[in-house]
Design an enzyme around this catalytic site. Sequence first.
Site, PDB file in Angstrom:
ATOM      1  N   ASN A  43       0.856  -1.197   0.000  1.00 21.01           N
ATOM      2  CA  ASN A  43       0.000   0.000   0.000  1.00 21.01           C
ATOM      3  C   ASN A  43       0.885   1.237   0.000  1.00 21.01           C
ATOM      4  O   ASN A  43       2.110   1.140  -0.019  1.00 21.01           O
ATOM      5  CB  ASN A  43      -0.946  -0.014   1.208  1.00 21.01           C
ATOM      6  CG  ASN A  43      -0.171  -0.094   2.508  1.00 21.01           C
ATOM      7  OD1 ASN A  43       0.564   0.812   2.863  1.00 21.01           O
ATOM      8  ND2 ASN A  43      -0.292  -1.217   3.210  1.00 21.01           N
ATOM      9  N   LYS A  73       8.715 -16.631 -11.290  1.00 18.84           N
ATOM     10  CA  LYS A  73       7.890 -15.518 -11.797  1.00 18.84           C
ATOM     11  C   LYS A  73       6.677 -16.075 -12.546  1.00 18.84           C
ATOM     12  O   LYS A  73       6.840 -16.947 -13.419  1.00 18.84           O
ATOM     13  CB  LYS A  73       8.745 -14.648 -12.727  1.00 18.84           C
ATOM     14  CG  LYS A  73       8.014 -13.433 -13.213  1.00 18.84           C
ATOM     15  CD  LYS A  73       8.860 -12.619 -14.160  1.00 18.84           C
ATOM     16  CE  LYS A  73       7.988 -11.576 -14.830  1.00 18.84           C
ATOM     17  NZ  LYS A  73       8.509 -11.135 -16.092  1.00 18.84           N
ATOM     18  N   ASP A  78      -4.375  -9.976  13.076  1.00 17.82           N
ATOM     19  CA  ASP A  78      -4.556  -8.549  13.372  1.00 17.82           C
ATOM     20  C   ASP A  78      -3.666  -8.253  14.574  1.00 17.82           C
ATOM     21  O   ASP A  78      -4.004  -8.595  15.718  1.00 17.82           O
ATOM     22  CB  ASP A  78      -6.027  -8.246  13.667  1.00 17.82           C
ATOM     23  CG  ASP A  78      -6.260  -6.746  13.766  1.00 17.82           C
ATOM     24  OD1 ASP A  78      -5.457  -6.061  14.434  1.00 17.82           O
ATOM     25  OD2 ASP A  78      -7.222  -6.259  13.162  1.00 17.82           O
ATOM     26  N   ILE A  79      -2.511  -7.660  14.307  1.00 24.22           N
ATOM     27  CA  ILE A  79      -1.483  -7.477  15.356  1.00 24.22           C
ATOM     28  C   ILE A  79      -2.053  -6.655  16.516  1.00 24.22           C
ATOM     29  O   ILE A  79      -1.913  -6.985  17.686  1.00 24.22           O
ATOM     30  CB  ILE A  79      -0.231  -6.780  14.768  1.00 24.22           C
ATOM     31  CG1 ILE A  79       0.282  -7.565  13.562  1.00 24.22           C
ATOM     32  CG2 ILE A  79       0.849  -6.622  15.821  1.00 24.22           C
ATOM     33  CD1 ILE A  79       1.355  -6.844  12.740  1.00 24.22           C
ATOM     34  N   LYS A 129     -13.896   0.248  15.503  1.00 26.01           N
ATOM     35  CA  LYS A 129     -12.591  -0.427  15.685  1.00 26.01           C
ATOM     36  C   LYS A 129     -12.110  -0.280  17.138  1.00 26.01           C
ATOM     37  O   LYS A 129     -11.531  -1.200  17.705  1.00 26.01           O
ATOM     38  CB  LYS A 129     -11.536   0.143  14.720  1.00 26.01           C
ATOM     39  CG  LYS A 129     -11.703  -0.380  13.294  1.00 26.01           C
ATOM     40  CD  LYS A 129     -10.749   0.252  12.296  1.00 26.01           C
ATOM     41  CE  LYS A 129     -11.119  -0.183  10.878  1.00 26.01           C
ATOM     42  NZ  LYS A 129     -10.431   0.536   9.822  1.00 26.01           N
TER      43      LYS A 129
HETATM   44  O1  PMT Z   1       2.750   6.122   6.528  1.00 22.66           O
HETATM   45  P1  PMT Z   1       2.120   7.416   6.066  1.00 22.66           P
HETATM   46  O2  PMT Z   1       2.283   7.629   4.582  1.00 22.66           O
HETATM   47  O3  PMT Z   1       2.560   8.580   6.879  1.00 22.66           O
HETATM   48  O4  PMT Z   1       0.540   7.275   6.266  1.00 22.66           O
HETATM   49  C1  PMT Z   1       0.025   7.204   7.556  1.00 22.66           C
HETATM   50  C2  PMT Z   1      -1.120   6.184   7.672  1.00 22.66           C
HETATM   51  C3  PMT Z   1      -2.298   6.679   6.846  1.00 22.66           C
HETATM   52  C4  PMT Z   1      -0.665   4.810   7.185  1.00 22.66           C
HETATM   53  C5  PMT Z   1      -1.455   6.114   9.200  1.00 22.66           C
HETATM   54  O5  PMT Z   1      -1.842   7.375   9.658  1.00 22.66           O
HETATM   55  C6  PMT Z   1      -2.565   5.094   9.454  1.00 22.66           C
HETATM   56  O6  PMT Z   1      -3.741   5.368   9.351  1.00 22.66           O
HETATM   57  N1  PMT Z   1      -2.162   3.840   9.833  1.00 22.66           N
HETATM   58  C7  PMT Z   1      -3.075   2.707   9.978  1.00 22.66           C
HETATM   59  C8  PMT Z   1      -3.400   2.124   8.637  1.00 22.66           C
HETATM   60  C9  PMT Z   1      -4.345   0.938   8.756  1.00 22.66           C
HETATM   61  O7  PMT Z   1      -3.916  -0.168   8.495  1.00 22.66           O
HETATM   62  O8  PMT Z   1      -5.550   1.238   9.176  1.00 22.66           O
HETATM   63  P2  PMT Z   1      -6.754   0.154   9.342  1.00 22.66           P
HETATM   64  O9  PMT Z   1      -7.943   0.976   9.644  1.00 22.66           O
HETATM   65  O10 PMT Z   1      -6.787  -0.743   8.140  1.00 22.66           O
HETATM   66  O11 PMT Z   1      -6.340  -0.723  10.588  1.00 22.66           O
HETATM   67  C10 PMT Z   1      -6.725  -0.385  11.917  1.00 22.66           C
HETATM   68  C11 PMT Z   1      -5.587  -0.652  12.882  1.00 22.66           C
HETATM   69  O12 PMT Z   1      -5.288  -2.048  12.909  1.00 22.66           O
HETATM   70  C12 PMT Z   1      -4.289   0.056  12.559  1.00 22.66           C
HETATM   71  O13 PMT Z   1      -3.752   0.543  13.766  1.00 22.66           O
HETATM   72  C13 PMT Z   1      -3.404  -1.030  11.974  1.00 22.66           C
HETATM   73  O14 PMT Z   1      -2.025  -0.786  12.254  1.00 22.66           O
HETATM   74  C14 PMT Z   1      -3.902  -2.273  12.718  1.00 22.66           C
HETATM   75  N2  PMT Z   1      -3.763  -3.532  11.966  1.00 22.66           N
HETATM   76  C15 PMT Z   1      -4.428  -3.725  10.791  1.00 22.66           C
HETATM   77  C16 PMT Z   1      -4.340  -4.935  10.139  1.00 22.66           C
HETATM   78  C17 PMT Z   1      -3.536  -5.961  10.698  1.00 22.66           C
HETATM   79  N3  PMT Z   1      -3.416  -7.123  10.094  1.00 22.66           N
HETATM   80  N4  PMT Z   1      -2.878  -5.743  11.853  1.00 22.66           N
HETATM   81  C18 PMT Z   1      -2.973  -4.564  12.489  1.00 22.66           C
HETATM   82  O15 PMT Z   1      -2.348  -4.361  13.540  1.00 22.66           O
END
Ligand code: PMT
Length: 404
Positions: A210, A289, A306-307, A337
């Site tokens: 991403n 590939k 989901d960490i 969330k």
């Molecule tokens: O890195 P930049 O370019 O500065 O951009 C910043 C950002 C937009 C990436 C940052 O501000 C941000 O929003 N980070 C979280 C991105 C995300 O994965 O959001 P989510 O809504 O999909 O997930 C919710 C939370 O679960 C997040 O804290 C994520 O880290 C966590 N997660 C998600 C999936 C997963 N498998 N494990 C997780 O821990």
Amino acid sequence: MYRLTGKRILLGVTGGIAAYKSATLIRLLRQHGADVRVVMTRNACEFITPLTLQALSAQPVHTDLLDLETESAMGHIELARWADLVLVAPASANFVARHVNGFAEDLLSTLCLATSAPVMLAPAMNQQMWLNSATQENFEKIKARGITILGPASGDQACGENGPGRMLEPEDIVPFVADSFVTNVLSGSRLLVTAGPTREAIDPVRYISNRSSGRMGYAVAMAAIEAGAEVSLVSGPVNITAPDRANLVNVTTAMEMYDAVMQKIRDTDIFISAAAVADYSVESIAAQKIKKSDDSFQLMLKKNPDILAEVAALHSPPFTVGFAAETENLAVNAQSKLRSKKLDMIAANQVGEALGFDSETNALTVFWGAEQKQLERASKNTLAKTLIKLIADQYNEKNSNKTH
Ligand code: PMT
């Protein structure tokens, strides 16, 4: 030690003989890791050329409020938002008098009004001008508005007089600038931050990922260091420099990030999950590939752990803060969330084309319990500093409730 790594300093230079010192100031700020952009008033250009300061800052120097060329590169409001700190050195008596009265007649005075970043002024003027009651009253007024005044020093002046009004030496200004970022609100705590994207391999040359640049997470790590915390930073692949005082662990995939986090989590007081972790990875990574064949192609994906949710579900979890990246229904999705992952706090950002991901600035809405706080659009460093303060307040409150 690079005390200003990644910090964005907007240096304003006004007209006065001390303008020559701004050349050294730029060099020192950059040596400490700062990214410096320079704005000069028309009078400043009489004392030192924009070309000199452009060469030293390695960035175009801004001189005009309505300059088509620089406005198209970075508009004045964008510049005001970009800054983590506005430093005006030298600040002339005339500049301060106009700022006290809220004038926005040139670029520098406009930026000083438009920024939400802290402002510092290093005055430089003739000793009689400094001692004049009009100048003294002006400085008292701007101090009362929260602007920091550095100096002036006393001594021989370019005009042949001796007394107060000399601009502080650049070597003396830089420590003030670095210290202004130090808050100590998390002294003694151990903090773990995740940042950046993860990459999930498809075959030896392709992956799913991403647009996360890591800037938000790195800014949070830096703000936590400045708050006195011992910081570990688990980072996906990014192209930015990590704060040199963070314990950096580089990972690539979501599983590697999971393992790195779980290894450190027992020694963590506060966990902040700013990484954009892939929700899915490829079920079976091709050893070679993949060749182009049919018109369509299907990839089977499996869910990653989901960490954040797993950390929050631990028997004795740290204070757990998530981020929510949303393209729609920001508040509803973020609050959901917060509850479903059983978090202490969540910082929600709107993401999309040039928003949140990979941009220089961001805006956050932070939710905890039944409360929320809006952090208006600013540089990611400025936002991170406010976010860390909010986290520290809630973390300390939770701890004091536990002990009572
Ligand atoms: O890195 P930049 O370019 O500065 O951009 C910043 C950002 C937009 C990436 C940052 O501000 C941000 O929003 N980070 C979280 C991105 C995300 O994965 O959001 P989510 O809504 O999909 O997930 C919710 C939370 O679960 C997040 O804290 C994520 O880290 C966590 N997660 C998600 C999936 C997963 N498998 N494990 C997780 O821990």
